[in-house]
Design an enzyme around this catalytic site. Structure first.
Site, PDB file in Angstrom:
ATOM      1  N   ARG A   1       0.825  -1.207   0.000  1.00 23.51           N
ATOM      2  CA  ARG A   1       0.000   0.000   0.000  1.00 23.51           C
ATOM      3  C   ARG A   1       0.858   1.254   0.000  1.00 23.51           C
ATOM      4  O   ARG A   1       0.320   2.355  -0.008  1.00 23.51           O
ATOM      5  CB  ARG A   1      -0.859   0.011   1.266  1.00 23.51           C
TER       6      ARG A   1
ATOM      7  N   ARG B   1     -17.977  -3.937   8.966  1.00 24.21           N
ATOM      8  CA  ARG B   1     -16.670  -3.667   9.561  1.00 24.21           C
ATOM      9  C   ARG B   1     -16.680  -2.347  10.325  1.00 24.21           C
ATOM     10  O   ARG B   1     -17.389  -1.418   9.955  1.00 24.21           O
ATOM     11  CB  ARG B   1     -15.606  -3.622   8.459  1.00 24.21           C
TER      12      ARG B   1
HETATM   13  P1  AMP Z   1      -8.457  -3.584   3.970  1.00 20.40           P
HETATM   14  O1  AMP Z   1      -9.021  -4.836   4.547  1.00 20.40           O
HETATM   15  O2  AMP Z   1      -7.503  -3.839   2.833  1.00 20.40           O
HETATM   16  O3  AMP Z   1      -9.519  -2.579   3.631  1.00 20.40           O
HETATM   17  O4  AMP Z   1      -7.559  -2.940   5.124  1.00 20.40           O
HETATM   18  C1  AMP Z   1      -8.119  -2.536   6.356  1.00 20.40           C
HETATM   19  C2  AMP Z   1      -7.126  -1.706   7.139  1.00 20.40           C
HETATM   20  O5  AMP Z   1      -5.973  -2.497   7.495  1.00 20.40           O
HETATM   21  C3  AMP Z   1      -6.546  -0.496   6.425  1.00 20.40           C
HETATM   22  O6  AMP Z   1      -7.404   0.630   6.461  1.00 20.40           O
HETATM   23  C4  AMP Z   1      -5.253  -0.276   7.218  1.00 20.40           C
HETATM   24  O7  AMP Z   1      -5.509   0.326   8.479  1.00 20.40           O
HETATM   25  C5  AMP Z   1      -4.790  -1.707   7.478  1.00 20.40           C
HETATM   26  N1  AMP Z   1      -3.934  -2.201   6.384  1.00 20.40           N
HETATM   27  C6  AMP Z   1      -4.244  -3.182   5.501  1.00 20.40           C
HETATM   28  N2  AMP Z   1      -3.235  -3.406   4.646  1.00 20.40           N
HETATM   29  C7  AMP Z   1      -2.259  -2.514   4.983  1.00 20.40           C
HETATM   30  C8  AMP Z   1      -0.980  -2.227   4.452  1.00 20.40           C
HETATM   31  N3  AMP Z   1      -0.495  -2.887   3.392  1.00 20.40           N
HETATM   32  N4  AMP Z   1      -0.257  -1.248   5.041  1.00 20.40           N
HETATM   33  C9  AMP Z   1      -0.710  -0.574   6.108  1.00 20.40           C
HETATM   34  N5  AMP Z   1      -1.926  -0.788   6.658  1.00 20.40           N
HETATM   35  C10 AMP Z   1      -2.710  -1.751   6.100  1.00 20.40           C
END
Ligand code: AMP
Ligand code: ADP
Length: 222
Positions: free
Chosen positions: A90, A163
């Site tokens: 990310r 969520r």
């Molecule tokens: P997601 O499930 O991909 O929407 O991710 C949910 C949350 O997890 C994000 O908003 C971040 O707080 C954290 N997160 C997920 N992937 C990453 C990453 N590669 N780097 C940093 N934080 C992450």
């Protein structure tokens, strides 16, 4: 030779939805950094407390923690033939760390499908997202993909939930975080010649068909 697929796109673009379908079709594990963090957030202790607060706000977990956790996950035996990465990298720093890690194994990211859609559509999707409490790869949407019985998973009958970071405030912040930190990865991978843009403002099935067509050569090569 292992296959490394990185799904890129806004929060709500459909990365998790498509990764679950690709996992089924290609037999490669779906590795979701967000999912790994949600598992950590359910535990006790200082790391869990910190991750829980970051997730709720929509900020990014620091790069060093993220890289360490994803590295451990993709080093497990079930990832020997490669993985489908969803939500990682990310940041450019994370992308560089992934390249370095894979290079040490004589591997590289093979293909980066970029699920392209407008912020407006992403917000509409995030706002109606419901997830199965037993298996988070079972994903629904109140309007676009409703369960047969409201709040109940069609597949295993478990209750659905929204969520904690699916609030309008967190959504706005997550889009800002994406623009600032993640958008540069589009050029990062385009410059390497491995970005494939996919119009994500279509049906789940249409996107899946394009993804299969784009990724299969890499998988079948292995
Ligand atoms: P997601 O499930 O991909 O929407 O991710 C949910 C949350 O997890 C994000 O908003 C971040 O707080 C954290 N997160 C997920 N992937 C990453 C990453 N590669 N780097 C940093 N934080 C992450
Ligand atoms: P991401 O992992 O990129 O954040 P998700 O896969 O969680 O996105 O999808 C977000 C929401 O949008 C979910 O409720 C999902 O059911 C829905 N969704 C996914 N793909 C589509 C699509 N092509 N059309 C309409 N809704 C979709």
């Amino acid at each position: 030779m292992a296959t490394y697929i990185v799904l890129l796109g806004l929060p709500g673009a459909g990365k998790g939805t498509q990764a679950a379908l690709l996992q089924e079709a290609l037999g490669l594990p779906h590795v979701t950094s967000g999912g790994l963090f949600r598992e950590i957030a359910e535990q006790d202790g200082p790391l869990a407390d910190r991750v829980r607060a970051i997730l709720a706000s929509g900020d990014l977990v620091p790069d060093d923690i993220t890289i360490q956790i994803v590295e451990a996950r993709i080093s497990r035996d079930d990832a020997a033939n490669g993985v489908i990465l969803d939500g990682f990298p990310r940041t450019v720093l994370q992308a560089q760390a992934l390249d370095k890690l894979l290079a040490e194994r004589g591997e590289a990211v093979d293909i980066v499908p970029f699920l392209n859609l407008s912020e407006q559509e992403a917000l509409a999707r995030l706002g109606g997202r419901w997830v199965c409490s037993k298996d988070p790869s079972h994903m629904y949407h109140t309007r676009f993909n409703p369960p047969k019985t409201p709040s109940v998973c069609d597949i295993d009958g478990a209750p659905l939930f929204q969520r904690e970071d699916d609030t309008p405030e967190a959504h706005r912040h997550r889009l800002e975080v994406y623009r600032e930190n993640t958008q540069p990865l589009i050029d990062y991978y385009r410059d390497k010649g491995i970005l494939v843009e996919i119009d994500a403002e279509r049906s789940i099935e249409a996107i899946k068909a394009d993804l299969l067509a784009a990724t299969r050569p890499y998988y079948e090569r292995g």
